[in-house]
Write a protein that holds these residues in place. Structure first.
Motif, PDB file in Angstrom:
ATOM      1  N   LEU A 462       0.830  -1.207   0.000  1.00 19.95           N
ATOM      2  CA  LEU A 462       0.000   0.000   0.000  1.00 19.95           C
ATOM      3  C   LEU A 462       0.866   1.259   0.000  1.00 19.95           C
ATOM      4  N   ALA A 463       1.977   1.207   0.740  1.00 17.85           N
ATOM      5  CA  ALA A 463       2.884   2.357   0.752  1.00 17.85           C
ATOM      6  C   ALA A 463       3.518   2.549  -0.618  1.00 17.85           C
ATOM      7  N   VAL A 464       3.877   1.441  -1.274  1.00 16.84           N
ATOM      8  CA  VAL A 464       4.448   1.538  -2.622  1.00 16.84           C
ATOM      9  C   VAL A 464       3.444   2.174  -3.574  1.00 16.84           C
ATOM     10  N   ASP A 465       2.174   1.767  -3.476  1.00 18.14           N
ATOM     11  CA  ASP A 465       1.143   2.351  -4.344  1.00 18.14           C
ATOM     12  C   ASP A 465       0.984   3.843  -4.084  1.00 18.14           C
ATOM     13  N   GLU A 466       1.066   4.254  -2.826  1.00 20.26           N
ATOM     14  CA  GLU A 466       0.933   5.677  -2.494  1.00 20.26           C
ATOM     15  C   GLU A 466       2.120   6.470  -3.046  1.00 20.26           C
ATOM     16  N   ILE A 467       3.324   5.902  -2.955  1.00 18.90           N
ATOM     17  CA  ILE A 467       4.500   6.577  -3.511  1.00 18.90           C
ATOM     18  C   ILE A 467       4.359   6.722  -5.019  1.00 18.90           C
ATOM     19  N   VAL A 468       3.898   5.655  -5.674  1.00 17.27           N
ATOM     20  CA  VAL A 468       3.680   5.719  -7.129  1.00 17.27           C
ATOM     21  C   VAL A 468       2.691   6.826  -7.462  1.00 17.27           C
ATOM     22  N   ARG A 470       1.938   9.556  -5.661  1.00 19.61           N
ATOM     23  CA  ARG A 470       2.497  10.879  -5.384  1.00 19.61           C
ATOM     24  C   ARG A 470       3.554  11.283  -6.407  1.00 19.61           C
ATOM     25  N   CYS A 471       4.216  10.299  -6.984  1.00 20.03           N
ATOM     26  CA  CYS A 471       5.245  10.591  -7.995  1.00 20.03           C
ATOM     27  C   CYS A 471       4.665  10.655  -9.402  1.00 20.03           C
ATOM     28  N   ALA A 472       3.355  10.477  -9.528  1.00 16.37           N
ATOM     29  CA  ALA A 472       2.656  10.574 -10.819  1.00 16.37           C
ATOM     30  C   ALA A 472       3.253   9.628 -11.862  1.00 16.37           C
ATOM     31  N   ARG A 473       3.914   8.544 -11.414  1.00 14.57           N
ATOM     32  CA  ARG A 473       4.512   7.545 -12.314  1.00 14.57           C
ATOM     33  C   ARG A 473       5.604   8.141 -13.204  1.00 14.57           C
ATOM     34  N   LEU A 474       6.186   9.263 -12.762  1.00 13.64           N
ATOM     35  CA  LEU A 474       7.279   9.892 -13.499  1.00 13.64           C
ATOM     36  C   LEU A 474       8.590   9.234 -13.065  1.00 13.64           C
ATOM     37  N   PRO A 475       9.364   8.647 -13.979  1.00 19.07           N
ATOM     38  CA  PRO A 475      10.574   7.925 -13.573  1.00 19.07           C
ATOM     39  C   PRO A 475      11.534   8.753 -12.723  1.00 19.07           C
ATOM     40  N   LEU A 476      11.757  10.019 -13.088  1.00 15.58           N
ATOM     41  CA  LEU A 476      12.676  10.842 -12.315  1.00 15.58           C
ATOM     42  C   LEU A 476      12.203  10.983 -10.877  1.00 15.58           C
ATOM     43  N   ALA A 477      10.906  11.246 -10.691  1.00 11.51           N
ATOM     44  CA  ALA A 477      10.373  11.406  -9.334  1.00 11.51           C
ATOM     45  C   ALA A 477      10.485  10.095  -8.549  1.00 11.51           C
ATOM     46  N   LEU A 478      10.176   8.990  -9.194  1.00 11.94           N
ATOM     47  CA  LEU A 478      10.293   7.692  -8.515  1.00 11.94           C
ATOM     48  C   LEU A 478      11.744   7.411  -8.125  1.00 11.94           C
ATOM     49  N   ALA A 479      12.684   7.770  -8.997  1.00 13.58           N
ATOM     50  CA  ALA A 479      14.096   7.534  -8.693  1.00 13.58           C
ATOM     51  C   ALA A 479      14.543   8.379  -7.502  1.00 13.58           C
ATOM     52  N   ALA A 490      16.251   2.085   7.299  1.00 17.36           N
ATOM     53  CA  ALA A 490      15.447   1.833   8.501  1.00 17.36           C
ATOM     54  C   ALA A 490      14.073   2.503   8.418  1.00 17.36           C
ATOM     55  N   PHE A 491      13.909   3.417   7.448  1.00 17.56           N
ATOM     56  CA  PHE A 491      12.620   4.115   7.319  1.00 17.56           C
ATOM     57  C   PHE A 491      11.559   3.131   6.806  1.00 17.56           C
ATOM     58  N   PRO A 492      10.423   3.003   7.493  1.00 17.61           N
ATOM     59  CA  PRO A 492       9.312   2.259   6.881  1.00 17.61           C
ATOM     60  C   PRO A 492       8.811   3.015   5.647  1.00 17.61           C
ATOM     61  N   LEU A 493       8.419   2.288   4.641  1.00 18.18           N
ATOM     62  CA  LEU A 493       7.947   2.939   3.417  1.00 18.18           C
ATOM     63  C   LEU A 493       6.648   3.701   3.655  1.00 18.18           C
ATOM     64  N   ASP A 494       5.821   3.217   4.596  1.00 22.01           N
ATOM     65  CA  ASP A 494       4.582   3.961   4.839  1.00 22.01           C
ATOM     66  C   ASP A 494       4.865   5.316   5.474  1.00 22.01           C
ATOM     67  N   ALA A 495       5.967   5.432   6.242  1.00 19.97           N
ATOM     68  CA  ALA A 495       6.340   6.739   6.792  1.00 19.97           C
ATOM     69  C   ALA A 495       6.787   7.671   5.668  1.00 19.97           C
ATOM     70  N   LEU A 496       7.531   7.107   4.703  1.00 23.76           N
ATOM     71  CA  LEU A 496       7.965   7.914   3.570  1.00 23.76           C
ATOM     72  C   LEU A 496       6.763   8.359   2.728  1.00 23.76           C
ATOM     73  N   ALA A 497       5.817   7.442   2.518  1.00 20.45           N
ATOM     74  CA  ALA A 497       4.611   7.791   1.762  1.00 20.45           C
ATOM     75  C   ALA A 497       3.806   8.872   2.484  1.00 20.45           C
ATOM     76  N   ALA A 498       3.708   8.748   3.812  1.00 26.48           N
ATOM     77  CA  ALA A 498       2.975   9.760   4.581  1.00 26.48           C
ATOM     78  C   ALA A 498       3.663  11.117   4.497  1.00 26.48           C
ATOM     79  N   LEU A 503       3.781  16.682   2.630  1.00 26.05           N
ATOM     80  CA  LEU A 503       4.450  17.759   1.907  1.00 26.05           C
ATOM     81  C   LEU A 503       3.627  18.224   0.712  1.00 26.05           C
ATOM     82  N   ALA A 504       2.969  17.260   0.054  1.00 28.96           N
ATOM     83  CA  ALA A 504       2.149  17.632  -1.089  1.00 28.96           C
ATOM     84  C   ALA A 504       0.997  18.526  -0.675  1.00 28.96           C
ATOM     85  N   GLU A 505       0.442  18.283   0.515  1.00 23.84           N
ATOM     86  CA  GLU A 505      -0.692  19.077   0.976  1.00 23.84           C
ATOM     87  C   GLU A 505      -0.261  20.425   1.530  1.00 23.84           C
TER      88      GLU A 505
END
Length: 963
Positions: A462-468, A470-479, A490-498, A503-505
């Motif tokens: 679910l965190a991976v889907d949220e990152i995708v 937020r990055c609008a499926r743009l390769p540069l943003a995903l990279a 050590a960062f959980p991906l859901d923390a990164l997605a949150a 930040l987007a909001e």
């Protein structure tokens, strides 16, 4: 005939794919193919599809899937191969027709050849078998068993590649092994058998240092991620390299002129390159054909592939990756230059500067390089005339920068990347354009999986889907996000997605993607393209940040800018050439979410508040006036009174057509845009536009069965009308919400909305509005089975309509009364009401009302036992509903026709009609599907349903009122 599971699950006959496309159908077909020739019980199929928690309708759904598969096979004469036997199903498929069987037999023959000491035959068999794979196994199937079965099949594929590599190593074909294994090792870096063979192939091509680095990297990953040391096979391969037991194959240079050292200027390939399969295939088609007769000239004229796409979409990555893949096809070397056409400092590489670099790489002494550009280009073409070279011209600004760098003839191939379309190269140089879009969701997840580690990504899908997202499926943003996650394991991906979401909001989505390096900062990369625009195109790009998306047509763009469409089209062409916009279909334009955010940022900083407010007002006027015009065409005889509209502002373009077909197409095309516009209008203070636009959307959304969406826009409309203290707007929104609640089975809520609706119309002194509401109440009561109460409210509505002389309302009320009386058993009174309703609808010219009246008349005839007359009525209703695009109404009529065929003893015709109705209900995600599936699976004496169409379908008129 081919049955396939090694990739997408499908059946082909003479190259044509049969229509077995639903995920559940594909899963049933896949399980039968995996057990080809054996009986698979219905219980086993249900368990395979749903695991330990099958639905109560599991057996029915399995039967329906099998029936649908047979229907797809029947036109090809294959229905008999799927037999029902012994409480299950058996699919009879010849081994030669099933890709899995062919692969298994090829692998078995290869093992026998190895035992017989015949590695050539083994390599040939394995190559043939592995060529049967068209992607991940069981693609397109959905069921509990699919993941494990696909993993098992993919394990066989990897084992096959390991066996092929072993055979090729025995034959000394180290280059072949590297080309095959390097992408597999990148995808499976901890699979030691693959890595071991790749080590030996690297050493066999003289790359001992690279082999040792690969071993060290693999060992580190094994220890870090799995906590284990390399196993015996990988350790032994490492020791063989250290002992220099793997000797490089002899290299035989090709004869012919050329420099002593061929240039190899390509940048490093990206490890873990992901996706872009279609673009790679398109580029592969540019290669010279192989397999020509010995001695034949395989060279061909220079081919230019102009790869274009928006900033950050991965043009350079694709070009470089593909160039590495095919570099061996160009023995005279590879040239590469970054032309810096859109760099930060604005200094593009001049053609003469690029040519000097190429000539130096071709061993031309500096003193022999001419100063004149034309002479440099002539010398360059002369040197390449008899060579086969690959030239990559990266980040070109325009055609003039590229043309001097093109060879004149011979076997060279040029790849150009640019944010401009470089149409001139396509027209004058015969270039093959390849346009890159955003990554697909699957490709985006794969990219993150490769960068972050598959286990880490799989643990937080679910965190991976949220990152995708937020990055609008743009390769540069995903990279950028992947690099941040990789640096902080050590960062959980859901923390990164949150964090991305927050930040987007707060700061904006582009701030969340600031990597601190201008060359990889998404905002900065976008700015390189924006700064190249002229003033008019730049203004248009900024204003597009105000549009809700997902795409926009020319009239809306014209309204946004306040310019005529003729002046807007050249500006759109400029933005499209710069890949700041895409034109997915002719006349419609889109920009992805991050570019939209960038445009909105620029609009906030570069355009005044008054300019933004005026642009929004024009845009909302365009959609409001055009939607009301289309709604009038969709149902000019709806019950709701016309909404008072203020004249559109100067500069607004309004689409105005005169036919129903255009209105249906327009709503279908603008569907998502209009939903976003209602929300945006309400959020930016245009409450009047919000509720009026929602009112004009009701007919379309209701008829198409989009009731959750209709409920959402009506809720927004109600809040907007309340903020404006507009009782007429509130009444319309309450009625729309009542309609949605009724369709969705929430009858208590529907009654609450209708009661409030009635109060508002009473306060307004609007008798006609009250009549509409009574008709709506009668519909809800009928759905609840309270038919006598429904008659009471329909009679009230009819009386009010007759008092006001409103003939459209009279016809609709009579239609409802006909249905109620038929359900109460008074068929003669029902028939009289039907005839009166039909006559009034025809006098009014109300085609939708006429269709509903014929449908109702068919139901009454059915109840009277007049089955052939009922079918004739239904056919007339069906034809009209299809012409009008009323999909739910069409499905209801089909179901009623099936009931009548059943009652007349024609079970085959009944099932055909029910299946057609089920397909529509499935598409609408409507709960009536369960009832239809039960009919299709039921006994031959199935009793006709108590259709709601006489009332519910009538409610699909105009603003959703019963008709």
């Amino acid at each position: 005939m081919r049955w396939r599971v090694l990739g997408p699950v499908e059946v082909t006959v003479d190259g044509r794919v049969l229509p077995i496309s639903r995920p559940q159908q594909r899963a049933v077909l896949a399980l039968l193919l995996l057990n080809a020739g054996r009986v698979v019980s219905a219980g086993h199929l249900a368990e395979a599809l749903w695991g330990d928690d099958p639905p109560s309708s599991a057996r029915t759904q399995v039967q329906v899937c099998v029936s649908q598969i047979r229907s797809a096979l029947r036109p090809a004469g294959l229905a008999e191969v799927l037999a029902s036997t012994g409480g299950g199903y058996r699919l009879a498929v010849a081994d030669d027709d099933l890709d899995l069987a062919r692969f298994t037999h090829a692998a078995s023959r290869a093992r026998a050849a190895v035992r017989a000491g015949d590695p050539e035959t083994a390599a040939r068999e394995l190559t043939t078998g592995l060529a049967l794979w068209r992607g991940p196994a069981l693609t397109g199937a959905a069921g509990a068993f699919v993941r494990a079965a696909a993993d098992s099949l993919d394990e066989q594929r990897l084992t096959g590649y390991e066996q092929l590599a072993s055979v090729e190593l025995t034959l000394g074909r180290y280059d072949n092994v590297l080309r095959t294994l390097q992408p597999l090792v990148a995808a499976h870096p901890l699979r030691e058998a693959l890595v071991a063979r790749c080590l030996l192939a690297l050493a066999g091509t003289g790359q001992q240092a690279a082999a040792l680095r690969l071993y060290a990297d693999t060992r580190d990953r094994l220890v870090e991620e799995l906590g284990v040391e390399p196993a015996a096979e990988l350790t032994e391969a490492h020791l063989r390299i250290l002992r220099q037991e793997v000797t490089p194959a002899a290299v035989v240079p090709e004869p012919g002129p050329g420099p002593a050292t061929a240039p190899a200027q390509l940048p490093a390939d990206l490890a873990g390159f992901t996706g872009r399969a279609a673009a790679l295939r398109e580029l592969d088609r540019l290669l010279p054909e192989t397999g020509t007769t010995p001695g034949a000239d395989t060279r061909r004229a220079v081919v230019v592939s102009a790869i274009g796409g928006t900033a950050g979409v991965g043009k350079t990555t694709l070009a470089v990756h593909w160039a590495h893949r095919v570099a061996h096809r160009f023995p005279d070397g590879q040239l590469y230059v970054n032309l810096r056409g859109f760099d930060l400092d604005g200094r593009a590489v001049a053609p003469d500067e690029a040519l000097r670099g190429f000539l130096a790489a071709l061993h031309v002494p500096p003193q022999r390089i001419p100063n004149d550009l034309d002479q440099q280009a002539a010398l360059y073409r002369t040197l390449l005339a008899d060579r086969r070279m690959l030239i990559v011209l990266d980040n070109a600004r325009d055609c003039d920068q590229v043309r001097p760098l093109l060879p004149g003839a011979g076997g060279c191939l040029v790849v150009v990347t640019s944010r401009d379309r470089l149409t001139g190269l396509v027209v004058t140089e015969g270039a093959h354009p390849v346009t890159l879009d955003l990554l697909s969701p699957t490709e985006s997840r794969e990219l993150l999986g490769r960068r972050l580690g598959r286990d880490r990504a799989a643990a937080e899908p679910l965190a991976v889907d949220e990152i995708v997202h937020r990055c609008a499926r743009l390769p540069l943003a995903l990279a950028i996000v992947a690099a941040r996650a990789a640096a902080n394991r050590a960062f959980p991906l859901d923390a990164l997605a949150a964090e991305l979401a927050e930040l987007a909001e707060t700061a904006g989505p582009l701030d969340a993607l600031d990597a601190g390096d201008p060359s990889t900062d998404v905002r900065a990369v976008f700015s390189w393209s924006y700064r190249m625009l002229d003033a008019g195109s730049a203004r248009l790009f900024r204003l597009l940040g105000l549009h809700p998306g997902p795409d926009v047509a020319v009239p809306a763009v014209a309204s946004l800018t306040g310019l005529p469409p003729a002046r807007v089209r050249p500006l759109l062409a400029t933005l499209t050439r710069a890949h700041l916009l895409v034109e997915p279909v002719p006349g419609r334009y889109a920009l992805h979410d991050l570019l939209r955010a960038y445009a909105a940022e620029l609009c906030r900083t570069d355009d005044s508040d008054a300019e933004r407010e005026a642009a929004r007002h024009r845009l909302f006027d365009h959609y409001l006036h055009t939607t009301h015009a289309a709604d009038d065409l969709l149902d000019p005889y709806r019950l709701a009174q016309p909404v008072d509209l203020e004249p559109a502002r100067p500069g607004v373009t309004v689409d105005a057509r005169t036919d129903h077909a255009w209105a249906t197409r327009w709503f279908g095309t603008e569907h998502q845009v209009l939903l976003g516009t209602v929300a945006q209008a309400a959020a930016t203070g245009f409450d009047g536009h919000a509720w009026r636009l929602a009112a004009a959307l009701t007919t379309y959304l209701d008829r198409r069965g989009h009731w959750p969406e209709l409920a959402a826009v009506q809720h927004t409309a109600l809040l907007a009308a309340q903020r404006q203290n507009d009782p007429a707007g509130q009444a319309r929104a309450h009625r729309g919400l009542a309609i949605c609640c009724t369709w969705l089975g929430r009858y208590d809520e529907a009654h609450r909305h209708y009661r409030r609706d009635l109060e508002l119309y009473r306060d307004l002194g609007d008798d006609t509005g009250q009549a509409h509401t009574h008709l709506g109440i009668s519909w809800v009561l009928a759905r609840e089975g309270r038919r006598r109460d429904a008659v009471t409210h329909a009679d009230r509505a009819l009386a009010l309509y007759r008092t006001s002389g409103y003939r459209v309302g009279q016809a609709k009320a009579l239609n409802n009364l006909a249905f109620f009386h038929a359900r109460l058993g008074d068929h003669r009174l029902a028939l009289a009401c039907c005839r009166q309703a039909l006559a009034l609808h025809e006098e009014n010219g109300d085609r939708h009302g006429v269709a509903l009246a014929w449908d109702n008349l068919g139901y009454v005839r059915h109840q009277l036992g007049q089955h052939q007359r009922a079918l004739a009525c239904y056919r007339r209703a069906l034809l009209l509903h299809r012409e009008l695009g009323d999909r739910y109404d069409e499905a209801e009529v089909l179901e009623n026709m099936g009931d009548t065929h059943q009652a007349a003893g024609d079970r085959g015709a009944a099932r055909h009609a029910w299946r057609d109705a089920l397909a529509i209900f499935d598409d609408l995600d409507h709960p009536d599907t369960d009832r239809l599936r039960a009919k299709l699976a039921g006994p031959a004496t199935y009793q006709p349903h108590a259709p709601a169409h006489g009332v519910a379908l009538l409610a699909a008129s105009g603003a959703g009122d019963p008709s």
